[in-house]
Motif scaffolding. Sequence first.
Motif, PDB file in Angstrom:
ATOM      1  N   GLY A 181      34.950 -26.936 -13.649  1.00 24.28           N
ATOM      2  CA  GLY A 181      35.582 -25.805 -12.972  1.00 24.28           C
ATOM      3  C   GLY A 181      34.671 -25.238 -11.890  1.00 24.28           C
ATOM      4  O   GLY A 181      33.471 -25.535 -11.844  1.00 24.28           O
ATOM      5  N   MET A 182      35.243 -24.379 -11.031  1.00 23.98           N
ATOM      6  CA  MET A 182      34.461 -23.795  -9.932  1.00 23.98           C
ATOM      7  C   MET A 182      35.105 -22.472  -9.528  1.00 23.98           C
ATOM      8  O   MET A 182      36.331 -22.350  -9.510  1.00 23.98           O
ATOM      9  CB  MET A 182      34.456 -24.781  -8.754  1.00 23.98           C
TER      10      MET A 182
ATOM     11  N   ASP B 247      38.949 -17.913 -18.158  1.00 27.73           N
ATOM     12  CA  ASP B 247      39.626 -18.646 -19.238  1.00 27.73           C
ATOM     13  C   ASP B 247      39.354 -20.146 -19.220  1.00 27.73           C
ATOM     14  O   ASP B 247      39.780 -20.863 -20.124  1.00 27.73           O
ATOM     15  CB  ASP B 247      41.118 -18.319 -19.295  1.00 27.73           C
ATOM     16  N   PHE B 248      38.596 -20.640 -18.223  1.00 29.10           N
ATOM     17  CA  PHE B 248      38.117 -22.022 -18.278  1.00 29.10           C
ATOM     18  C   PHE B 248      37.265 -22.219 -19.538  1.00 29.10           C
ATOM     19  O   PHE B 248      37.062 -23.344 -19.999  1.00 29.10           O
ATOM     20  CB  PHE B 248      37.315 -22.335 -17.012  1.00 29.10           C
ATOM     21  N   ALA B 249      36.771 -21.101 -20.086  1.00 31.20           N
ATOM     22  CA  ALA B 249      35.990 -21.138 -21.321  1.00 31.20           C
ATOM     23  C   ALA B 249      36.740 -21.864 -22.441  1.00 31.20           C
ATOM     24  O   ALA B 249      36.137 -22.570 -23.251  1.00 31.20           O
ATOM     25  CB  ALA B 249      35.656 -19.715 -21.758  1.00 31.20           C
ATOM     26  N   PHE B 250      38.070 -21.711 -22.507  1.00 28.91           N
ATOM     27  CA  PHE B 250      38.860 -22.401 -23.540  1.00 28.91           C
ATOM     28  C   PHE B 250      38.714 -23.914 -23.406  1.00 28.91           C
ATOM     29  O   PHE B 250      38.608 -24.636 -24.388  1.00 28.91           O
ATOM     30  CB  PHE B 250      40.345 -22.029 -23.424  1.00 28.91           C
ATOM     31  N   MET B 251      38.741 -24.395 -22.160  1.00 30.71           N
ATOM     32  CA  MET B 251      38.638 -25.848 -21.947  1.00 30.71           C
ATOM     33  C   MET B 251      37.265 -26.346 -22.378  1.00 30.71           C
ATOM     34  O   MET B 251      37.143 -27.415 -22.976  1.00 30.71           O
ATOM     35  CB  MET B 251      38.910 -26.175 -20.477  1.00 30.71           C
ATOM     36  N   LEU B 252      36.226 -25.548 -22.078  1.00 34.28           N
ATOM     37  CA  LEU B 252      34.865 -25.968 -22.436  1.00 34.28           C
ATOM     38  C   LEU B 252      34.621 -25.898 -23.943  1.00 34.28           C
ATOM     39  O   LEU B 252      33.619 -26.410 -24.423  1.00 34.28           O
ATOM     40  CB  LEU B 252      33.831 -25.122 -21.693  1.00 34.28           C
TER      41      LEU B 252
ATOM     42  N   LYS C 184      41.152  -7.260 -30.444  1.00 36.79           N
ATOM     43  CA  LYS C 184      41.806  -8.454 -29.907  1.00 36.79           C
ATOM     44  C   LYS C 184      40.815  -9.261 -29.086  1.00 36.79           C
ATOM     45  O   LYS C 184      40.183  -8.741 -28.173  1.00 36.79           O
ATOM     46  CB  LYS C 184      42.994  -8.023 -29.046  1.00 36.79           C
ATOM     47  N   ARG C 185      40.674 -10.543 -29.439  1.00 32.30           N
ATOM     48  CA  ARG C 185      39.789 -11.433 -28.683  1.00 32.30           C
ATOM     49  C   ARG C 185      40.596 -12.097 -27.578  1.00 32.30           C
ATOM     50  O   ARG C 185      41.545 -12.818 -27.865  1.00 32.30           O
ATOM     51  CB  ARG C 185      39.173 -12.475 -29.614  1.00 32.30           C
ATOM     52  N   ASN C 186      40.245 -11.837 -26.339  1.00 29.80           N
ATOM     53  CA  ASN C 186      40.978 -12.422 -25.219  1.00 29.80           C
ATOM     54  C   ASN C 186      40.379 -13.770 -24.807  1.00 29.80           C
ATOM     55  O   ASN C 186      40.849 -14.797 -25.256  1.00 29.80           O
ATOM     56  CB  ASN C 186      41.016 -11.445 -24.053  1.00 29.80           C
ATOM     57  N   TYR C 187      39.304 -13.749 -24.021  1.00 31.79           N
ATOM     58  CA  TYR C 187      38.678 -15.009 -23.606  1.00 31.79           C
ATOM     59  C   TYR C 187      37.348 -15.196 -24.342  1.00 31.79           C
ATOM     60  O   TYR C 187      36.587 -14.245 -24.493  1.00 31.79           O
ATOM     61  CB  TYR C 187      38.412 -15.000 -22.094  1.00 31.79           C
ATOM     62  N   PRO C 188      37.073 -16.421 -24.781  1.00 28.41           N
ATOM     63  CA  PRO C 188      35.764 -16.679 -25.404  1.00 28.41           C
ATOM     64  C   PRO C 188      34.676 -16.730 -24.329  1.00 28.41           C
ATOM     65  O   PRO C 188      34.982 -16.783 -23.138  1.00 28.41           O
ATOM     66  CB  PRO C 188      35.956 -18.053 -26.053  1.00 28.41           C
ATOM     67  N   PRO C 189      33.396 -16.751 -24.740  1.00 31.56           N
ATOM     68  CA  PRO C 189      32.337 -16.900 -23.740  1.00 31.56           C
ATOM     69  C   PRO C 189      32.442 -18.268 -23.066  1.00 31.56           C
ATOM     70  O   PRO C 189      32.857 -19.242 -23.702  1.00 31.56           O
ATOM     71  CB  PRO C 189      31.049 -16.778 -24.550  1.00 31.56           C
ATOM     72  N   LEU C 190      32.089 -18.314 -21.797  1.00 33.46           N
ATOM     73  CA  LEU C 190      32.090 -19.591 -21.074  1.00 33.46           C
ATOM     74  C   LEU C 190      30.702 -20.208 -21.218  1.00 33.46           C
ATOM     75  O   LEU C 190      29.713 -19.645 -20.745  1.00 33.46           O
ATOM     76  CB  LEU C 190      32.441 -19.382 -19.596  1.00 33.46           C
TER      77      LEU C 190
ATOM     78  N   ARG D 260      44.539 -22.015 -21.773  1.00 36.81           N
ATOM     79  CA  ARG D 260      44.904 -22.258 -23.167  1.00 36.81           C
ATOM     80  C   ARG D 260      46.372 -22.700 -23.267  1.00 36.81           C
ATOM     81  O   ARG D 260      46.722 -23.579 -24.050  1.00 36.81           O
ATOM     82  CB  ARG D 260      44.668 -20.993 -24.007  1.00 36.81           C
ATOM     83  N   ALA D 261      47.219 -22.086 -22.436  1.00 34.63           N
ATOM     84  CA  ALA D 261      48.642 -22.459 -22.455  1.00 34.63           C
ATOM     85  C   ALA D 261      48.811 -23.935 -22.105  1.00 34.63           C
ATOM     86  O   ALA D 261      49.613 -24.640 -22.724  1.00 34.63           O
ATOM     87  CB  ALA D 261      49.429 -21.586 -21.476  1.00 34.63           C
TER      88      ALA D 261
END
Length: 396
Positions: free
Chosen positions: A160-161, A333-338, A292-298, A142-143
Amino acid sequence: MNLIDPLIEFQPELQQIRRDIHAYPELCYEEQRTAGVVAQKLTDWGIPVLRGMGGTGVVGIIKAGSSARAVGLRADMDALPMQELNTFAHASRHTGKMHACGHDGHTAMLLGAAHYLAQQRNFDGTVYVIFQPAEEGGAGARAMMEHGLFEQCPMDAVFGMHNWPGAAVGTFGVTPGPMMASSNEFEVIVQGKGAHAAQPHKGVDPIMVAVQIAQGWQTIVSRNKSPIDAGVLSITQIHAGSATNVIPDEATLIGTVRTFNTEVLNLIEQRMRAVAQHTAAAFDAQVDFRFKRNYPPLVNHVKETALAVEVLQAMVGTRNVNAAVEPTMGAEDFAFMLQQKPGCYVFIGNGEGAHRTMGHGLGPCNLHNPSYDFNDELLPIGASYWVRLAQAYLSR
Ligand SMILES: [Zn+2]
Ligand SMILES: [Zn+2]
């Protein structure tokens, strides 16, 4: 396995890079040395780089042909705050820090692909190789996005992998749709009224209220969400009191919620808040509800996942690709990109542990275990996948 020959020949160099990074692990947003190694290699290989994206992130830009299409391949660079138990030559030199999630290997595999693509230029378009900081809880993906990753490097899709211990080398796992969970944490403070333990009628006991809230919350998972939807609510800490003869002023409930989609998460958070507030009110207590929501679902995209499966099947054979792998409640956190770009995330088998030789700790070779080590056999496999995927994506 149908791998790329120059990448098989490049394995010793990739192994050396991987082990060097392993020996000098760096935590979230502190990946100065690692980013330096990555940027230096890319530069040596004639690849222009962007540095300092989202803190310590690095992007290499590899162009060939005339197509305006572009694809992003992403690796993570950070290590974990834990003490390594391995004693082999490349064990961590940094006390209390360790590459126990294999991000050293992810970085090396992507470097291998970058080296090959820059040498051969046998594709049409642009490949962005993305090395992100702070996957382990720091939202480095996300950053980089907030820093303008997708504006400075406009790409049509991103992939991602992650290595997966326990799955055999040469196998892959992936599924369209949700593959990893959203990760969220809560801290709920029940404010009562302290009293002498022998005079409970003069106070409001926050412990009894906290216990009722804890019980009530478990009905959210069992009674409010559909039984078909996955979701877990775990209270992992309860804190209250300091003496046997004192009813404390407050009690705190802490824990985590994991779901595979935002609707279920919204439902759980909303019900948790209501149960906490109304239960507290019923007992004349107050509640401070923090969620607090940290990472969304991938969530893998269908079309890009189909392409990844096709590329993998051609590389390692149909029976070595589990295209309906069971999702995991871990987060990534690749979930943010997706959420912003179509793409797909795959698991690459790290082996059952047979790659382990002298000097490993006694524990299992699992992620986040102090005896873990990335399996160097994967380096040409993962790098070959990256190359074939980029070529295939840009060719259609
Ligand atoms: Zn990890
Ligand atoms: Zn990881």
